[in-house]
Scaffold this active site. Sequence first.
Site, PDB file in Angstrom:
ATOM      1  N   LYS A  75       0.829  -1.219   0.000  1.00  0.00           N
ATOM      2  CA  LYS A  75       0.000   0.000   0.000  1.00  0.00           C
ATOM      3  C   LYS A  75       0.860   1.264   0.000  1.00  0.00           C
ATOM      4  O   LYS A  75       0.588   2.201  -0.737  1.00  0.00           O
ATOM      5  CB  LYS A  75      -0.946   0.019   1.214  1.00  0.00           C
ATOM      6  CG  LYS A  75      -1.907  -1.171   1.265  1.00  0.00           C
ATOM      7  CD  LYS A  75      -2.917  -1.034   2.395  1.00  0.00           C
ATOM      8  CE  LYS A  75      -2.305  -1.043   3.785  1.00  0.00           C
ATOM      9  NZ  LYS A  75      -1.781  -2.336   4.241  1.00  0.00           N
ATOM     10  N   ARG A 132      -9.868   0.286   9.094  1.00  0.00           N
ATOM     11  CA  ARG A 132      -9.435  -1.081   9.412  1.00  0.00           C
ATOM     12  C   ARG A 132     -10.486  -1.847  10.209  1.00  0.00           C
ATOM     13  O   ARG A 132     -10.260  -3.021  10.529  1.00  0.00           O
ATOM     14  CB  ARG A 132      -8.161  -1.021  10.251  1.00  0.00           C
ATOM     15  CG  ARG A 132      -6.859  -1.214   9.467  1.00  0.00           C
ATOM     16  CD  ARG A 132      -5.724  -0.965  10.429  1.00  0.00           C
ATOM     17  NE  ARG A 132      -4.511  -1.667  10.132  1.00  0.00           N
ATOM     18  CZ  ARG A 132      -3.459  -1.164   9.501  1.00  0.00           C
ATOM     19  NH1 ARG A 132      -3.495   0.044   9.009  1.00  0.00           N
ATOM     20  NH2 ARG A 132      -2.374  -1.879   9.353  1.00  0.00           N
ATOM     21  N   ARG A 190      11.608  -5.814   4.828  1.00  0.00           N
ATOM     22  CA  ARG A 190      11.474  -4.376   5.085  1.00  0.00           C
ATOM     23  C   ARG A 190      12.069  -4.028   6.449  1.00  0.00           C
ATOM     24  O   ARG A 190      12.657  -2.974   6.628  1.00  0.00           O
ATOM     25  CB  ARG A 190       9.990  -3.994   5.032  1.00  0.00           C
ATOM     26  CG  ARG A 190       9.741  -2.509   5.175  1.00  0.00           C
ATOM     27  CD  ARG A 190       8.302  -2.159   4.878  1.00  0.00           C
ATOM     28  NE  ARG A 190       7.435  -2.405   6.019  1.00  0.00           N
ATOM     29  CZ  ARG A 190       6.099  -2.243   5.996  1.00  0.00           C
ATOM     30  NH1 ARG A 190       5.501  -1.867   4.892  1.00  0.00           N
ATOM     31  NH2 ARG A 190       5.393  -2.467   7.070  1.00  0.00           N
ATOM     32  N   ARG A 198      11.414   0.032  11.589  1.00  0.00           N
ATOM     33  CA  ARG A 198      10.120  -0.185  12.256  1.00  0.00           C
ATOM     34  C   ARG A 198      10.220  -1.395  13.167  1.00  0.00           C
ATOM     35  O   ARG A 198      10.451  -2.510  12.702  1.00  0.00           O
ATOM     36  CB  ARG A 198       9.019  -0.394  11.215  1.00  0.00           C
ATOM     37  CG  ARG A 198       8.501   0.907  10.642  1.00  0.00           C
ATOM     38  CD  ARG A 198       7.406   0.674   9.640  1.00  0.00           C
ATOM     39  NE  ARG A 198       6.288  -0.128  10.154  1.00  0.00           N
ATOM     40  CZ  ARG A 198       5.142  -0.260   9.512  1.00  0.00           C
ATOM     41  NH1 ARG A 198       4.954   0.352   8.361  1.00  0.00           N
ATOM     42  NH2 ARG A 198       4.179  -0.995  10.024  1.00  0.00           N
ATOM     43  N   ARG A 223       0.027  -9.119  13.452  1.00  0.00           N
ATOM     44  CA  ARG A 223      -0.589  -8.102  12.592  1.00  0.00           C
ATOM     45  C   ARG A 223      -1.457  -8.752  11.514  1.00  0.00           C
ATOM     46  O   ARG A 223      -2.542  -8.260  11.201  1.00  0.00           O
ATOM     47  CB  ARG A 223       0.495  -7.236  11.942  1.00  0.00           C
ATOM     48  CG  ARG A 223       1.058  -6.221  12.927  1.00  0.00           C
ATOM     49  CD  ARG A 223       2.430  -5.740  12.529  1.00  0.00           C
ATOM     50  NE  ARG A 223       2.457  -5.042  11.268  1.00  0.00           N
ATOM     51  CZ  ARG A 223       3.571  -4.865  10.547  1.00  0.00           C
ATOM     52  NH1 ARG A 223       4.730  -5.341  10.967  1.00  0.00           N
ATOM     53  NH2 ARG A 223       3.523  -4.203   9.427  1.00  0.00           N
TER      54      ARG A 223
END
Length: 193
Positions: free
Chosen positions: A14, A89, A128, A134, A146
């Site tokens: 996204k 969400r 990532r 992160r 998640r």
Amino acid sequence: MFNIILFGPPGSGKGTQSEQLIAKYHLKHLSTGDILRAEIANKTPLGLEAKSIMDKGQLVPDEVVIGMISSALDANPNVSGFLFDGFPRTTAQCEALDKLLQLKKTEIAVVLALDVSEEELIKRLLNRGLTSGRSDDTNEEVIKARITEYRNKTTVVADYYKQFKKVVMIKGEGSISEIFDSLCSEIDKRLSN
Ligand code: ADP
């Protein structure tokens, strides 16, 4: 106004696709994840509260993110449209967004839903995590939490918009430019109507 929701599980691309879409279509990018991370970086009370939840891979309370989106809509009165990324969400967030947009005499034009296998998601997120800084990307347990939150609470967002025939599934695997082209072709169809 022309408003889009870019929808999909964590790691579905996204953020990457949003960057290109906002440049091409001159939309204002509203990513609740980015807004929350800015709050954390600025050590605001909201950021401190959100960090512990995000680090567990859970969803931040609806009223917090709805408040953030409401302020962001008010702060951008003259844009040609919004691209929502990571929001809504939950069903409560969908209903709140509809109301906020109604007040502005606008609505969601289309929900573009990126479809990516779970195996590929975990691979991308761990990858990532090597560079993103992160904390929620470095631990496989948090990544799995998640994805579970997404399955349990967020897949209903697609069902919500399906009742208004606004959901289009997009294959989220392949090259970044192939996926971008698929997204653009769906947007262009609706812009020309
Ligand atoms: P990703 O989609 O890759 O998980 P995001 O940057 O969109 O990353 O979100 C990171 C975290 O921020 C989520 O795991 C969640 O804790 C929180 N978050 C972001 N958007 C929302 C939202 N709309 N509702 C609740 N929590 C959110």
